[in-house]
Design a protein around this motif. Structure first.
Motif, mmCIF file in Angstrom:
data_model
loop_
_atom_site.group_PDB
_atom_site.id
_atom_site.type_symbol
_atom_site.label_atom_id
_atom_site.label_comp_id
_atom_site.label_asym_id
_atom_site.label_seq_id
_atom_site.Cartn_x
_atom_site.Cartn_y
_atom_site.Cartn_z
ATOM 1 N N ALA A 114 11.037 -3.264 -11.332
ATOM 2 C CA ALA A 114 10.482 -3.749 -10.074
ATOM 3 C C ALA A 114 9.055 -3.235 -9.936
ATOM 4 O O ALA A 114 8.814 -2.024 -9.909
ATOM 5 C CB ALA A 114 11.329 -3.279 -8.895
ATOM 6 N N ASP A 115 8.110 -4.152 -9.838
ATOM 7 C CA ASP A 115 6.682 -3.862 -9.829
ATOM 8 C C ASP A 115 6.142 -4.234 -8.439
ATOM 9 O O ASP A 115 6.189 -5.398 -8.047
ATOM 10 C CB ASP A 115 6.027 -4.706 -10.931
ATOM 11 C CG ASP A 115 4.558 -4.418 -11.122
ATOM 12 O OD1 ASP A 115 3.998 -3.606 -10.367
ATOM 13 O OD2 ASP A 115 3.965 -5.025 -12.033
ATOM 14 N N PHE A 116 5.634 -3.252 -7.691
ATOM 15 C CA PHE A 116 5.206 -3.509 -6.316
ATOM 16 C C PHE A 116 4.132 -2.504 -5.898
ATOM 17 O O PHE A 116 3.921 -1.477 -6.557
ATOM 18 C CB PHE A 116 6.402 -3.412 -5.358
ATOM 19 C CG PHE A 116 7.083 -2.068 -5.370
ATOM 20 C CD1 PHE A 116 6.722 -1.070 -4.486
ATOM 21 C CD2 PHE A 116 8.090 -1.801 -6.302
ATOM 22 C CE1 PHE A 116 7.341 0.177 -4.510
ATOM 23 C CE2 PHE A 116 8.721 -0.561 -6.335
ATOM 24 C CZ PHE A 116 8.340 0.431 -5.434
ATOM 25 N N MET A 117 3.456 -2.800 -4.776
ATOM 26 C CA MET A 117 2.413 -1.919 -4.274
ATOM 27 C C MET A 117 2.548 -1.756 -2.755
ATOM 28 O O MET A 117 2.290 -2.701 -2.009
ATOM 29 C CB MET A 117 1.015 -2.464 -4.595
ATOM 30 C CG MET A 117 -0.117 -1.536 -4.127
ATOM 31 S SD MET A 117 -1.771 -2.259 -4.359
ATOM 32 C CE MET A 117 -1.857 -2.274 -6.148
ATOM 33 N N PRO A 118 2.953 -0.583 -2.285
ATOM 34 C CA PRO A 118 2.965 -0.352 -0.844
ATOM 35 C C PRO A 118 1.544 -0.474 -0.295
ATOM 36 O O PRO A 118 0.587 -0.061 -0.949
ATOM 37 C CB PRO A 118 3.481 1.091 -0.720
ATOM 38 C CG PRO A 118 4.156 1.374 -2.026
ATOM 39 C CD PRO A 118 3.413 0.591 -3.044
ATOM 40 N N GLU A 119 1.419 -1.029 0.886
ATOM 41 C CA GLU A 119 0.097 -1.215 1.469
ATOM 42 C C GLU A 119 -0.580 0.143 1.651
ATOM 43 O O GLU A 119 0.004 1.079 2.189
ATOM 44 C CB GLU A 119 0.215 -1.925 2.817
ATOM 45 C CG GLU A 119 -1.013 -2.741 3.179
ATOM 46 C CD GLU A 119 -0.743 -3.694 4.325
ATOM 47 O OE1 GLU A 119 -0.782 -3.233 5.482
ATOM 48 O OE2 GLU A 119 -0.473 -4.881 4.060
ATOM 49 N N GLY A 120 -1.810 0.244 1.145
ATOM 50 C CA GLY A 120 -2.531 1.498 1.229
ATOM 51 C C GLY A 120 -2.174 2.486 0.142
ATOM 52 O O GLY A 120 -2.730 3.592 0.097
ATOM 53 N N GLY A 121 -1.257 2.109 -0.754
ATOM 54 C CA GLY A 121 -0.840 3.004 -1.830
ATOM 55 C C GLY A 121 -1.275 2.501 -3.187
ATOM 56 O O GLY A 121 -2.193 1.697 -3.312
ATOM 57 N N THR A 122 -0.610 2.972 -4.227
ATOM 58 C CA THR A 122 -0.902 2.550 -5.589
ATOM 59 C C THR A 122 0.280 1.768 -6.148
ATOM 60 O O THR A 122 1.387 1.814 -5.610
ATOM 61 C CB THR A 122 -1.175 3.764 -6.502
ATOM 62 O OG1 THR A 122 -0.038 4.624 -6.480
ATOM 63 C CG2 THR A 122 -2.406 4.529 -6.038
ATOM 64 N N GLN A 123 0.021 1.063 -7.238
ATOM 65 C CA GLN A 123 1.070 0.270 -7.878
ATOM 66 C C GLN A 123 2.220 1.180 -8.305
ATOM 67 O O GLN A 123 1.996 2.289 -8.812
ATOM 68 C CB GLN A 123 0.498 -0.446 -9.101
ATOM 69 C CG GLN A 123 1.272 -1.681 -9.502
ATOM 70 C CD GLN A 123 0.851 -2.907 -8.712
ATOM 71 O OE1 GLN A 123 -0.139 -2.883 -8.016
ATOM 72 N NE2 GLN A 123 1.619 -3.975 -8.824
ATOM 73 N N GLN A 124 3.445 0.731 -8.076
ATOM 74 C CA GLN A 124 4.617 1.523 -8.446
ATOM 75 C C GLN A 124 5.577 0.675 -9.274
ATOM 76 O O GLN A 124 5.584 -0.551 -9.187
ATOM 77 C CB GLN A 124 5.333 2.054 -7.201
ATOM 78 C CG GLN A 124 4.486 3.027 -6.392
ATOM 79 C CD GLN A 124 5.257 3.644 -5.247
ATOM 80 O OE1 GLN A 124 6.458 3.878 -5.349
ATOM 81 N NE2 GLN A 124 4.573 3.920 -4.150
ATOM 82 N N LEU A 125 6.373 1.377 -10.057
ATOM 83 C CA LEU A 125 7.370 0.718 -10.891
ATOM 84 C C LEU A 125 8.688 1.468 -10.761
ATOM 85 O O LEU A 125 8.733 2.686 -10.903
ATOM 86 C CB LEU A 125 6.923 0.714 -12.357
ATOM 87 C CG LEU A 125 7.822 -0.059 -13.319
ATOM 88 C CD1 LEU A 125 7.575 -1.554 -13.196
ATOM 89 C CD2 LEU A 125 7.590 0.384 -14.756
#
Length: 258
Positions: A114-125
């Motif tokens: 699962a590849d996503f980016m919380p608003e104001g954060g960095t890309q996470q996996l």
């Protein structure tokens, strides 16, 4: 339900920032991801719902996510033998939850990314592993002798300026009509990009999601900058759209140490 932090410290995540792959820094607080598959005992070719719940360390749902290439989340499902590749886009339904339905085409073990980016954060996996019931029909992952494939009437040629681990390198897909050999110059945007590429190591421990150096190109060549984190065998899936049809082309390469 299992949870997996939305980051990994062993080069598992790499993205096309600035049109290249750069290792992401660990955010101050990575989200915890809960996974739920329904039904739990999955049968091949059976419709399955995948639910993801994203919360911080205090159990508070995350509610704001950035749109990256037209989606708030990209979910890749890849079988252990690398024969199956699914690129899904879960829908955000609120309160930190995403959902998507799919079918796993064959029995065996799968790894979900699962590849996503919380608003104001960095890309996470975040990752999750599960099995589809039944006898597993494994395939051997062997490097392609010729980096040219024909898919749905189009020829795809893969090339590198050099192929070595821990090196910034250029990777290019060149696309021509299989029958006429006329270069394809009418690629259409897929999720806002000329073409998406996902790369995984043969053990599914290294994951790269890269995008073109020129997002607006229409062909015939789509170029990427990337770095293979260590030597070994990798499978590459390129996804391109032409005449309203999606083309997914796979290649297997062996990356030497130098």
């Amino acid at each position: 339900m299992e949870q997996d932090h939305g980051h990994h410290g062993h080069n598992q995540m790499d993205h096309g920032a600035n049109h290249a792959n750069h290792q992401q820094t660990t955010p101050a607080e990575a989200l915890r991801v809960g996974w739920e598959l329904n039904p739990k005992d999955i049968q091949p070719r059976q419709e399955t719902e995948i639910k993801l719940s994203l919360k911080d360390s205090h159990g508070i749902p995350a509610t704001a996510f950035s749109v990256v290439h037209e989606k708030q989340m990209h979910l890749l499902a890849i079988s252990k033998d690398l024969s199956t590749f699914l690129h899904l886009h879960p829908e955000y339904i609120g309160d930190g939850e995403f959902t998507v339905k799919t079918k796993f085409p064959s029995a065996g073990s799968y790894k979900l990314f699962a590849d996503f980016m919380p608003e104001g954060g960095t890309q996470q996996l975040a990752t999750f592993e599960h099995n589809a019931e039944g006898a597993e029909n494994t395939q051997t992952v062997t490097p392609d002798e010729v980096l040219k494939k024909t898919v749905n009437g189009l020829d795809f040629k893969l090339s590198f300026d050099r192929l070595a681990a821990n090196q910034h390198l250029t990777m290019a897909f060149t696309i021509t009509d299989a029958e006429t050999q006329v270069p394809v110059k009418e690629l259409e945007p897929y999720l806002g990009s000329a073409g998406h590429v996902v790369i995984v190591s043969s053990d599914l421990e290294k994951f790269l999601h890269v995008h073109p150096t020129d997002e607006k190109t229409t062909g015939p060549t789509v170029t990427y900058m990337t770095t293979f984190p260590e030597p070994g065998i990798y499978k590459i899936w390129g996804q391109f759209k032409h005449k309203e049809e999606m083309h997914t082309v796979p290649f297997v390469v062996e990356v030497p140490s130098e």
